[in-house]
Design an enzyme around this catalytic site. Structure first.
Site, PDB file in Angstrom:
ATOM      1  N   HIS A 136       0.834  -1.212   0.000  1.00 18.71           N
ATOM      2  CA  HIS A 136       0.000   0.000   0.000  1.00 18.71           C
ATOM      3  C   HIS A 136       0.865   1.257   0.000  1.00 18.71           C
ATOM      4  O   HIS A 136       0.667   2.168  -0.818  1.00 18.71           O
ATOM      5  CB  HIS A 136      -0.916  -0.030   1.222  1.00 18.71           C
ATOM      6  CG  HIS A 136      -1.729   1.198   1.431  1.00 18.71           C
ATOM      7  ND1 HIS A 136      -3.091   1.248   1.214  1.00 18.71           N
ATOM      8  CD2 HIS A 136      -1.386   2.454   1.851  1.00 18.71           C
ATOM      9  CE1 HIS A 136      -3.544   2.459   1.482  1.00 18.71           C
ATOM     10  NE2 HIS A 136      -2.522   3.218   1.874  1.00 18.71           N
ATOM     11  N   GLU A 137       1.822   1.309   0.921  1.00 20.17           N
ATOM     12  CA  GLU A 137       2.648   2.506   1.046  1.00 20.17           C
ATOM     13  C   GLU A 137       3.538   2.713  -0.171  1.00 20.17           C
ATOM     14  O   GLU A 137       3.768   3.855  -0.593  1.00 20.17           O
ATOM     15  CB  GLU A 137       3.493   2.432   2.320  1.00 20.17           C
ATOM     16  CG  GLU A 137       2.692   2.469   3.617  1.00 20.17           C
ATOM     17  CD  GLU A 137       1.896   3.755   3.769  1.00 20.17           C
ATOM     18  OE1 GLU A 137       2.341   4.803   3.266  1.00 20.17           O
ATOM     19  OE2 GLU A 137       0.826   3.715   4.402  1.00 20.17           O
TER      20      GLU A 137
END
Length: 686
Positions: free
Chosen positions: A476-477
């Site tokens: 996600h990051e």
């Protein structure tokens, strides 16, 4: 003018200590237009400041160490990490303007210089008569009402028509500043936008003025002082709430009668509504949502109720399964909220056979990172190259360049700072260190980002592997990193992750879906004793089933909290317990609120940081699902679709409205229906 230009061009943008917020420093560019030169007309144009601004706070654990543990610097708009962004090269890496070896005392001296220079620039801008502001753009601090008057004068006029103005805009280097500083880019007329930037949002001319007004610059001094007091009090109460939640496990039960005589805000905090009304809003919810995608609390409530109603049938099936389990174990007793989590876990243990401890052995950190980089390169047509031998703030930190796979054009840089160490920020996050934009000479400033994590470093007695949830968060990051690098906005005001707040998370939420598909999972996995053996197909299926198990009931629980958030921040004189007694059975399929409990007291987002915006997680999931299912699901690593996404979704940055970006990529308006259908398709009850 030449003397002033020389004075400003090497100014370093760093800011002061924790006692105050950084001001801005400007670089002055003269606007000499080719067309004017050819016509031999000699005119002088006002200068414009365009600046980088960061906010510095000292972290004096090791003040003599020139590293991240020596001092802490907060970068706009995320108050997290620890690095100095300066003009000036970083070794032999082209376009990288990051210095990582400044001491706290050096930062202090630079901060004083920044404050002095920025005050001079602001005074110069504020001194321009209101009828002569047509060729000036501003970057200002929120409390300069003299500059605000100049900004509003420009925004209400339609004078950005000449070719000189169009060329001037090309020369701007506008860089985001800390959250308490008003956005720097203002006042372009719709005709100029349509001529030169047909895809740039057309109502941005008023957003600058709105930002000023949201910071209170149009209030009388007494009202502005009250606004400051309210903000300080809200911050103080929020901090006390979190501190109490973290540190105190004891409790006492009081009736409202027993609390007679206590200040009203002890029972019902009304400060946020007072703050919003000072700024011209009817309630805090409308204030908080004004610059977000839904715009109004009514729209958010409509969205949440639509999702809740659409999931009613599926949630009822899931609840029936749990009631059956309870009957088998306990007999004919009513099903209450105290049963929900227990029987969800019991059902998952029986039906979804996955051990997260076993799964962790398939996710060694090095292998996961390598797989993440490979997937993003393949999907979005990128090449990542590690750069060794350049300055970094710790030996564990890695620096990479990002290039286009076809043209080999340099797109930017990113740092990976993944391993734990003393004094380091303790959450995983991405910070933009340098924004992308177009220089006056047409060249591009390279975007730079850093991904910070707190993973254990491998040793003889420690397995350096990620649990599954950490792997998903890393994926996600890193999506934020790629979003930052692939943003191709001309102006730094729209670059990096500077876009509508609800939109920032949609893209990375979409990418989480790759963590539940066989091919990507195998690319990121390998048993720690033999990395040639990836995670098995059965484990992949089990992870996906666990992800979707009882998702309708879990979503309804979250909807309940988000509706409570909206109602609390748009109403007054509420009895929250009575509100929950009414709302709880309505959302949770007739399950009553557990007597003697108040779920709102355990919902920190209601109080700190997310007031009236808790809906954002669900909002992001809904639109992310539409993007994934409609475009990627049938070919998970399709580079042609990935390039479309990169060019249509990542590239515009904040220069277009988020809803238009999504519609452009999907070929239609985003739909809630896709999210609901996907829930039903993947449910354990289907």
């Amino acid at each position: 003018m030449a003397e002033r230009k020389e004075k400003k061009k090497n100014a370093i943008a760093v800011t002061g200590a924790a006692a105050f917020v950084a001001l801005a420093v400007g670089f002055v560019f003269s606007a000499i237009i080719d067309q004017r030169r050819r016509s031999k007309k000699k005119r002088r144009f006002l200068s414009v400041c365009a600046c980088v601004c960061v906010c510095v706070f000292f972290f004096l654990e090791r003040p003599t160490v020139a590293s991240l543990t020596g001092f802490r610097i907060f970068l706009y708009p995320f108050p997290y990490l620890t690095i100095a962004v300066l003009f000036g090269g970083a070794g032999d890496v082209p376009g990288l303007r990051i210095r990582v070896n400044l001491s706290a005392s050096e930062i202090s001296k630079l901060a004083d210089r920044v404050i002095s220079n920025s005050k001079e620039v602001h005074d110069s801008v504020a001194s321009v008569p209101l009828h002569k502001v047509a060729f000036t753009l501003f970057e200002v601090i929120s409390k300069r009402d003299d500059v605000y008057r100049s900004v509003k004068a420009l925004a209400t006029r339609d004078e950005w028509m000449s070719s000189e103005s169009k060329c001037y805009i090309l020369c701007l280097v506008l860089v985001p500043i800390v959250s308490c500083v008003v956005a720097p880019f203002i006042g372009l007329s719709s005709s100029l936008h349509s001529y030169f930037f047909p895809n740039v949002i057309t109502d941005f001319d008023w957003s600058q003025v709105r930002e000023f007004e949201r910071n209170g610059v149009n209030l009388a001094s007494s009202k502005r002082e009250e606004l400051d007091r309210l903000r300080e009090k809200i911050d103080e109460l929020s901090y006390e709430y979190i501190q109490n939640m973290d540190e105190d496990c004891d409790f006492l039960l009081f009736s409202e009668e027993q609390l007679a005589g206590m200040p009203s805000e002890f029972i019902k905090v009304k400060l946020r509504h007072r703050l919003a009304r000072l700024l011209g809003y009817s309630n805090f919810a409308d204030f908080a949502l004004d610059l977000r995608m839904p715009k109004t609390s009514a729209k958010v409530v409509e969205f949440l109720e639509d999702i809740s109603a659409s999931l009613e049938e599926l949630a009822a099936k899931e609840l029936a399964m749990l009631k059956t389990l309870k009957k088998m174990e306990e007999g004919d007793f009513p099903f209450g909220m105290e049963d929900l989590l227990y029987y969800i876990r019991k059902s998952e243990d029986e039906d979804v056979k996955i051990s997260y401890g076993v799964a962790k052995k398939y996710f060694p950190i090095g292998l996961v990172v390598s797989g993440v980089l490979k997937i993003f390169q393949e999907l979005f047509g990128l090449i990542f190259k590690e750069i060794k031998g350049t300055d970094v703030w710790h030996n564990d930190v890695q620096l990479f360049s990002a290039l286009d796979v076809t043209s080999h054009e340099l797109l930017g840089y990113f740092y990976l700072d993944l391993y734990t160490r003393e004094g380091k920020y303790d959450h995983m996050c991405v910070l933009p260190l340098q924004t992308g934009c177009i220089y006056v000479n047409g060249s591009r400033q390279m975007p730079v980002a850093v991904l910070i994590a707190q993973f254990p470093k491998e040793s003889d007695d420690i397995l350096s592997a990620l649990c599954f949830s950490q792997m998903v968060t890393l994926f996600h990051e890193f999506g934020h990193v790629v979003h930052h690098l692939c943003n191709r906005s001309s102006f730094a005001r729209f670059s990096g992750l500077r876009m509508e707040a609800d939109f920032v998370e949609i893209c990375s939420c979409m990418l989480e879906n790759w963590c539940y598909e066989n091919i990507p999972l195998k690319m990121m996995s390998g048993h720690y004793q033999d990395i040639t053996k990836p995670i098995t197909d059965d484990m992949c299926r089990a992870l996906k089933r666990k992800h979707h198990s009882f998702s309708a009931l879990k979503m309804k629980q979250e909807i309940l909290c988000c509706l409570l958030d909206q109602i609390v921040h748009s109403s007054e004189n509420l009895d929250i317990v009575e509100l929950l007694k009414h709302l709880h059975p309505k959302v949770m399929l007739g399950i009553p609120l557990l007597e003697g409990t108040n779920p709102a007291s355990c919902f920190p987002r209601l109080v700190v940081g997310y007031g009236s915006t808790c809906y954002g997680r669900i909002w992001s999931q809904v639109f992310a699902t539409d993007l994934f299912v409609s475009k990627f699901q049938n070919d998970i690593l399709s580079q042609s679709v990935g390039l479309q996404f990169r060019n249509k979704v990542y590239a515009p940055g904040g220069s277009k409205h988020a809803i238009n970006i999504l519609a452009d990529f999907l070929g239609r308006e985003p739909s809630v229906r896709t999210f609901i259908e996907n829930k039903m398709k993947n449910s354990l009850c289907s």
